[in-house]
Structures are given as C-alpha cells and as structure tokens.
Motif scaffolding. Structure first.
Motif, PDB file in Angstrom:
ATOM      1  N   ASP B  62       0.796  -1.226   0.000  1.00 29.20           N
ATOM      2  CA  ASP B  62       0.000   0.000   0.000  1.00 29.20           C
ATOM      3  C   ASP B  62       0.834   1.284   0.000  1.00 29.20           C
ATOM      4  O   ASP B  62       0.545   2.219  -0.719  1.00 29.20           O
ATOM      5  N   HIS B  63       1.923   1.284   0.759  1.00 27.97           N
ATOM      6  CA  HIS B  63       2.693   2.532   0.872  1.00 27.97           C
ATOM      7  C   HIS B  63       3.416   2.892  -0.426  1.00 27.97           C
ATOM      8  O   HIS B  63       3.613   4.057  -0.714  1.00 27.97           O
ATOM      9  N   TYR B  64       3.808   1.866  -1.181  1.00 25.00           N
ATOM     10  CA  TYR B  64       4.569   2.126  -2.416  1.00 25.00           C
ATOM     11  C   TYR B  64       3.747   1.901  -3.682  1.00 25.00           C
ATOM     12  O   TYR B  64       4.306   1.812  -4.762  1.00 25.00           O
ATOM     13  N   CYS B  99      -3.948  -0.923   3.953  1.00 27.53           N
ATOM     14  CA  CYS B  99      -4.187  -2.112   4.786  1.00 27.53           C
ATOM     15  C   CYS B  99      -5.444  -2.008   5.652  1.00 27.53           C
ATOM     16  O   CYS B  99      -6.273  -2.917   5.652  1.00 27.53           O
ATOM     17  N   HIS B 100      -5.608  -0.921   6.375  1.00 27.54           N
ATOM     18  CA  HIS B 100      -6.725  -0.861   7.332  1.00 27.54           C
ATOM     19  C   HIS B 100      -8.083  -0.890   6.637  1.00 27.54           C
ATOM     20  O   HIS B 100      -9.042  -1.464   7.137  1.00 27.54           O
ATOM     21  N   GLN B 101      -8.166  -0.261   5.471  1.00 28.86           N
ATOM     22  CA  GLN B 101      -9.413  -0.287   4.718  1.00 28.86           C
ATOM     23  C   GLN B 101      -9.671  -1.687   4.177  1.00 28.86           C
ATOM     24  O   GLN B 101     -10.800  -2.179   4.185  1.00 28.86           O
ATOM     25  N   SER B 120       1.347   1.773  12.524  1.00 27.10           N
ATOM     26  CA  SER B 120       0.917   2.357  13.791  1.00 27.10           C
ATOM     27  C   SER B 120      -0.590   2.569  13.886  1.00 27.10           C
ATOM     28  O   SER B 120      -1.148   2.555  14.975  1.00 27.10           O
ATOM     29  N   HIS B 121      -1.269   2.734  12.747  1.00 30.76           N
ATOM     30  CA  HIS B 121      -2.707   3.008  12.812  1.00 30.76           C
ATOM     31  C   HIS B 121      -3.578   1.758  12.907  1.00 30.76           C
ATOM     32  O   HIS B 121      -4.786   1.815  12.618  1.00 30.76           O
ATOM     33  N   THR B 122      -2.974   0.670  13.336  1.00 27.99           N
ATOM     34  CA  THR B 122      -3.735  -0.577  13.515  1.00 27.99           C
ATOM     35  C   THR B 122      -4.770  -0.445  14.630  1.00 27.99           C
ATOM     36  O   THR B 122      -5.664  -1.281  14.762  1.00 27.99           O
ATOM     37  N   GLY B 355      -4.249   3.791  -2.062  1.00 28.54           N
ATOM     38  CA  GLY B 355      -3.061   3.418  -1.295  1.00 28.54           C
ATOM     39  C   GLY B 355      -2.694   4.556  -0.371  1.00 28.54           C
ATOM     40  O   GLY B 355      -3.530   5.421  -0.077  1.00 28.54           O
ATOM     41  N   CYS B 356      -1.451   4.574   0.066  1.00 26.56           N
ATOM     42  CA  CYS B 356      -1.031   5.600   1.022  1.00 26.56           C
ATOM     43  C   CYS B 356      -0.608   6.899   0.344  1.00 26.56           C
ATOM     44  O   CYS B 356      -0.653   7.966   0.947  1.00 26.56           O
ATOM     45  N   ALA B 357      -0.164   6.790  -0.907  1.00 27.04           N
ATOM     46  CA  ALA B 357       0.209   7.954  -1.708  1.00 27.04           C
ATOM     47  C   ALA B 357       1.067   8.956  -0.920  1.00 27.04           C
ATOM     48  O   ALA B 357       2.053   8.568  -0.314  1.00 27.04           O
ATOM     49  N   ALA B 358       0.641  10.223  -0.880  1.00 27.70           N
ATOM     50  CA  ALA B 358       1.498  11.248  -0.264  1.00 27.70           C
ATOM     51  C   ALA B 358       1.333  11.336   1.250  1.00 27.70           C
ATOM     52  O   ALA B 358       2.002  12.130   1.902  1.00 27.70           O
ATOM     53  N   CYS B 359       0.467  10.501   1.819  1.00 27.32           N
ATOM     54  CA  CYS B 359       0.182  10.597   3.248  1.00 27.32           C
ATOM     55  C   CYS B 359       1.453  10.509   4.092  1.00 27.32           C
ATOM     56  O   CYS B 359       1.547  11.125   5.144  1.00 27.32           O
ATOM     57  N   LEU B 360       2.417   9.733   3.633  1.00 27.29           N
ATOM     58  CA  LEU B 360       3.666   9.691   4.403  1.00 27.29           C
ATOM     59  C   LEU B 360       4.852  10.204   3.589  1.00 27.29           C
ATOM     60  O   LEU B 360       6.010   9.856   3.832  1.00 27.29           O
ATOM     61  N   GLY B 361       4.554  11.065   2.628  1.00 25.58           N
ATOM     62  CA  GLY B 361       5.634  11.788   1.963  1.00 25.58           C
ATOM     63  C   GLY B 361       6.486  10.971   1.026  1.00 25.58           C
ATOM     64  O   GLY B 361       7.676  11.244   0.861  1.00 25.58           O
ATOM     65  N   THR B 377      -5.866  13.419   6.162  1.00 24.96           N
ATOM     66  CA  THR B 377      -5.013  12.373   6.726  1.00 24.96           C
ATOM     67  C   THR B 377      -4.856  12.587   8.239  1.00 24.96           C
ATOM     68  O   THR B 377      -5.599  13.362   8.841  1.00 24.96           O
ATOM     69  N   ASN B 378      -3.873  11.936   8.833  1.00 21.73           N
ATOM     70  CA  ASN B 378      -3.793  11.941  10.294  1.00 21.73           C
ATOM     71  C   ASN B 378      -2.528  12.535  10.899  1.00 21.73           C
ATOM     72  O   ASN B 378      -2.393  12.555  12.115  1.00 21.73           O
ATOM     73  N   ARG B 379      -1.574  12.956  10.081  1.00 24.27           N
ATOM     74  CA  ARG B 379      -0.334  13.484  10.668  1.00 24.27           C
ATOM     75  C   ARG B 379       0.133  14.729   9.933  1.00 24.27           C
ATOM     76  O   ARG B 379       0.020  14.814   8.714  1.00 24.27           O
TER      77      ARG B 379
END
Ligand code: SF4
Lengths: 174, 422
Positions: B62-64, B99-101, B120-122, B355-361, B377-379
């Motif tokens: 998901d992140h990549y 993942c969580h979705q 961490s968002h588990t 996916g996670c896209a830009a959520c974690l840069g 997002t959350n951060r």
C-alpha cells in the motif's frame, strides 16, 4: 550489554516523531549501512551523523519516537552507535522496537532539564544511576521490568528467539 | 474485567489478566506492509524457516503502490517471492489499497481477535471490537516464527461522547478536538474506548476515523463495544463467526472522560503537531496550495460523497490543486458507481492510485517548502508530506473539499447554513 556507558549527550525536545528521526522517504532502504546515514536527518540537528560518536547518548523529552511504527527509527540510532536513549517518556512502538534491537530506551522523569547538548553523561544500567559529569547532577532511571531486561541482556529479541529455536531443534533431534 | 482484558486473557490462555501484567498472546492476524521488508529479513535472522500459519498472514502493498523507485520495486519483488515460498495467499498487491481499509472491505477485522500489523494506525480495528495494535518489523518477525507476541495489559481510558453534532461536523472533528485537548502523549501505553449516544450517529467509516486517530494520542489500541451497526456491517461483509466480549459493570477505568460535542465546530490541527488544534475559523482565509482527500483516516466512500456534494457542478479554485486517493479499490469502485469520482474530476481534481500515496511523503502529491496542504489524513509532522517546511493542516473531508472550492481554509458549515448541502 555493558553495565556502564559514558558518552556525549545530544538533546532533543518533546514529541520527537519518527519522521524527524528517520524521514519516510528513506524507509525503502533495508541495509543498516544505508539506514544509519540518515539518523535524525528530519530533526533540528539534521547533521547529527557527522557529530555523533559511537557510545554517545540521545536525550529526548516527552513521547520520544511518536508516529509511525517504522523500526528504521530505532535501527538508525542503533546504527550510529547510540549507547542509550534517555527520555521523559517514550512512544510505545518506538520503545518496543528499541528494546527488541537491544538498544536501551530508558525512561527517567526530569532528565530533560538536567542535561544540555554536549554534556558528558554516564549511565549505570544496574543501579539505574544517570550522572551528568559536567554538572555532577544525578538522576535515577525508572526500573526496567524483568521481561524487558531479559531481552536487552540477550542482545535483543532476534538473538533470544534464535536461541529458543536452536534449543527446540536440539530437543526435537534428541 | 474489561472486554479488552477478557479478549487478551483468552488469547493468553489465562482466566484473568490485569493492567500492567506481561502476557504472551496468540495472534489471529499478522499483517505486514510493504515498508517492512525488514520483517522478512528478521524472520531469517531469527532462524525462521516456515511461518507459523500462512493463512493468518496478510501482505499489503500500500505505501509504495505503485512503486516510484527501483528499490521499492525490488522490495515488492522480494515480498512476492517470500509469499510464494511460504504459501501466503493473502497478498494485497498494488491494485488493492491501504491495509486498514482492506481489513474492513474483506471482512478480516473480527470482534474479539488480535490484529497486529506493522503499521501504527492498527488501532483502527477497535471500530470492530478487535484488539488492533501496530508493531515494528522485529516484533512482526517474532510472530512469523512463534505465532505469538508479548503485551503489557493496558490501562483503559473511557471517552463518553454526548450531546448533538452540529451540521458539517464529523468524527474527524471530534477526535481532533479530543487530541487537542488531551495532547499527543495522553494515551501512551493505554487503550482508549469510545462510548456514548453519539456513536449511534457514527457509521463504521466514522468509527474507523475515530479509532484510527487514537494512535495520535499514543494509544496502544482502541475499542468500541460492537453493536448493531457493527454486526450489520460484518454481516454485509460475510463475517459470521466472532466473539463479542462485554465489560463487567464493576470495571474501573483509569480515566473516565466525557465530551459534549454540541459546541465542537469543524476543527483544524495546524503544523507541526496533531495536538495543535483549534476551530477552523481561526485559520479562515489561509491560502491552500493543495487539498488532499484520502488515507486510512479520510479516504472512504462517505468522505468522497461529502466532497462530491460540495464540489458538484463547481470548480476547484484556480491556484489550488486537489488530490483524491481512495483508500481502496473497493472504495474507488463504489465512488465510480455513485459518480463521486466523475464529479470531482469534472471539478478539476486529480485521481491517484488507492493506497497511502502522499500521506507519508513518498509519492503522488508531495508538497514544496512553504506550501500549504489541507488534508484528511492523520499526521502533520515536519516533512510528513514532502518538504520539511511544507505546512499540513489536518481537517475533515468536508473541510478539505470546501478549501478546494474556495482556495482557502473555509468552514464547511457555511455550506450547510446556506442550504447548499444537507
Ligand atoms: S494512509 Fe497514511 S496513515 Fe494510513 S497506513 Fe497509509 S501512510 Fe499510514
């Protein structure tokens, strides 16, 4: 695990998150040799790796290591030779990751005010005594639970499980 | 005992457990996301040969997704090989989502089970009455070898939500308000339970947003007692076998808090900390370079529905870009079916891969120095979405869409007041 360590302190603030300790864009790296090049590169001391000597000590405020579960944050600090991380409190996943790697993450209330960047610090893991050699001030770490101590003394959880696996095998072959 | 304690006791094979106790639990689901090839390496270094149970392991790309660098592609390749060698069938490849979705979409999140993912968002899975918690790679590798993991039984905090929600105010606003009030380290090592009449107004999507963000309070896990909303959702997703635990009446919470939501307006967490929260009106008029709608917090069908309502027949403001990242393939499909995506694209938004896209840069919508991004997002840590000096303002999907429309931070309540939205 050594009983006593001594090193120069590098002090950070409260809520130092994993993106500061190890920016997300480097998470794709998998080798320690590469991971350790980016320690604290997203923080207010972005060039920490140039200043840090093996054995030196990281000091944080409250909630050190909050944010993502990336183990890279603990791996990178271990990679540069951090002998211990002292903080007022740790974020949960970071704490687990550090302990699992055999990197002592030590909680000590009031420690942040006692240490300035550049101070020489000694830590006695057995007695819990933390001494600022520049000021002579002393603080005591919160005692560690046996379960956690056991992981640290085994040199991290990998070594612990590896040993368990080997014992299981020898039992099976007997 | 608390429902969480009963769940943990069962998984530890004990009759009772109490806060502070260290226990070793069997794990029902072990999820690894693509950031953590480290897990597979550690598994080998621990002497692991065959995983404890290949049916309980899920790999999430998901992140990549899809890969932006050769190194990421190489990690995915090695993961696929690992899955093949170990007979792991649940490999959620780059076409699937966060993942969580996916845990919700595929009905993998069950009440009464322990879900451990290298993310961490588990905590999100508390929305289903599961014990969800995030770990690092070595912890997950320990599970791959032994099927178990140690936990310290957490103290539990209860948050009672009462009052009446204003129009234009969502679970995201409520949780931002709570984080602003309690601060980012309030829940470290603790579990957070939500209860109260307001939960009846929150569907699974909103409950997931609530539980997801307890991570930003430092919580180890979160919990919502499963009710009809939960069981209906599970039934719709083909989940029939699960155990619901109930908290004993005499259980003593570490803290018992009540929030009256009646006076909570739309909220914003300003840079550079999730607990730097204020009413949206305080930031009204701030120019927005990017409006980001997505993630495991704010990228579900309901979030796209509200954004489509706000932007229907209108245009994203000139000088502002809007990025859409549905949390999963299934979310994307439903949003296409309901024409939300078409509406938003017609308004000038840009669609990225679920996916996670830009959520974690990492990719798909990074921001430059001094740019402002309003995000569902959350951060909002320094550098979370690209440049260290990029400024992220966290808000609800409705506030994100409203900012996209006006090109500046604006309360979505204006919309509701003018009857433009119901
Ligand atoms: S969407 Fe964001 S918060 Fe959620 S798992 Fe992905 S990177 Fe983490």
């Amino acid at each position: 695990m050594k009983k006593i360590v001594q090193g120069t302190a590098f002090v950070f603030g409260n809520n130092i998150d994993t993106d500061q300790i190890y920016p997300g864009k480097f998470v794709e790296l998998t080798e320690i040799a590469d991971i350790k090049k980016h320690a604290m590169s997203g923080s207010e001391i972005p060039d920490l790796v140039d200043k840090f000597k093996p054995g030196d000590i990281i000091v944080g405020g409250k909630n050190f290591g909050c944010g993502s579960s990336r183990e890279h944050a603990a791996i990178t600090l271990k990679g540069i030779g951090t002998s211990a991380i002292l903080a007022e409190s740790f974020a949960r996943i970071f704490f687990r990751n550090a302990i699992n790697l055999g990197l002592p993450a030590i909680t000590c209330k009031g420690i942040h005010a006692l240490i300035n960047s550049g101070d020489q610090i000694s830590i006695n893991f057995t007695s819990g005594e933390i001494k600022n050699l520049n000021t002579g001030k002393i603080a005591y770490a919160e005692p560690m639970n046996d379960y956690i101590m056991n992981i640290l003394q085994s040199g991290g959880i990998k070594a612990m499980i590896l040993k368990m696996q080997k014992e299981k095998k020898t039992l099976q072959t007997k | 005992m608390h429902a969480i304690e009963k769940l943990l006791a069962k998984k530890a094979g004990k009759a009772t457990v109490h806060a502070g106790e260290f226990i070793n639990c069997t794990i029902d689901i072990a999820g690894i996301n693509d950031l953590y090839y480290q897990t597979v390496k550690s598994f080998g270094e621990m002497g692991g040969e065959t995983v404890f149970d290949n049916k309980k392991i899920i790999l999430f790309f998901d992140h990549y997704a899809p890969c932006a660098t050769e190194k990421q592609a190489d990690n995915h390749k090695k993961f696929r090989e690992f899955a093949k060698a170990q007979g792991i069938k649940k490999l959620m490849d780059i076409n699937e989502g966060v993942c969580h979705q996916l845990m919700a979409d595929y009905g993998f999140s069950h009440p009464g089970e322990i879900i451990v993912i290298t993310d961490s968002h588990t905590t999100t899975h508390g929305a289903f009455g599961a014990f969800g918690t995030g770990v690092g790679a070595t912890d997950l590798a320990t599970i791959l070898v032994t099927g178990k993991l140690w936990f310290k039984v957490p103290e539990i905090i209860r948050i009672n939500l009462i009052g009446k929600l204003q129009k234009g105010v969502y679970a995201k606003d409520v949780i931002l308000h709570i984080i602003g009030d309690l601060k980012a380290d309030y829940g470290v090592y603790k579990a957070i339970e939500f209860c109260g009449p307001i939960l009846k107004d929150f569907n699974i999507s909103e409950r997931m947003a609530l539980c997801n963000m307890t991570t930003e309070l430092g919580a180890k896990t979160s919990y919502i007692q499963p009710d009809k909303i939960t069981t209906d959702f599970l039934q719709k997703h083909g989940v029939h076998n699960y155990t619901i635990y109930h908290t004993d009446e005499d259980y003593k919470y570490t803290a018992d808090l009540t929030y009256d939501v009646t006076n909570i307006g739309p909220q914003i967490a300003a840079p550079f900390s999730v607990d730097n929260v204020d009413n949206i009106n305080k930031f009204a008029g701030l120019h927005v370079d990017q409006a980001y709608l997505g993630s495991c917090t704010g990228g579900r069908v309901e979030d796209f529905a509200i954004a489509a309502k706000i932007l229907e027949g209108k245009k994203v403001h000139n000088g502002t870009r809007m990025i859409l990242v549905p949390a999963s393939r299934s979310v994307l499909e439903k949003c296409i079916e309901k024409k939300y995506i078409q509406t938003l694209i017609a308004a000038g938004a840009t669609l990225a891969t679920p996916g996670c896209a830009a959520c974690l840069g990492i990719h798909q919508g990074l921001i430059a120095a001094d740019e402002v991004c309003i995000s569902s997002t959350n951060r909002n840590f320094p550098g979370r979405m690209g440049n260290l000096k990029g400024r992220i303002y966290l808000a609800s999907p409705a506030s994100v869409a409203t900012a996209a429309l006006y090109g500046e931070i604006t309360s979505p309540q204006k919309f509701f007041e003018r009857g433009l939205c119901s």
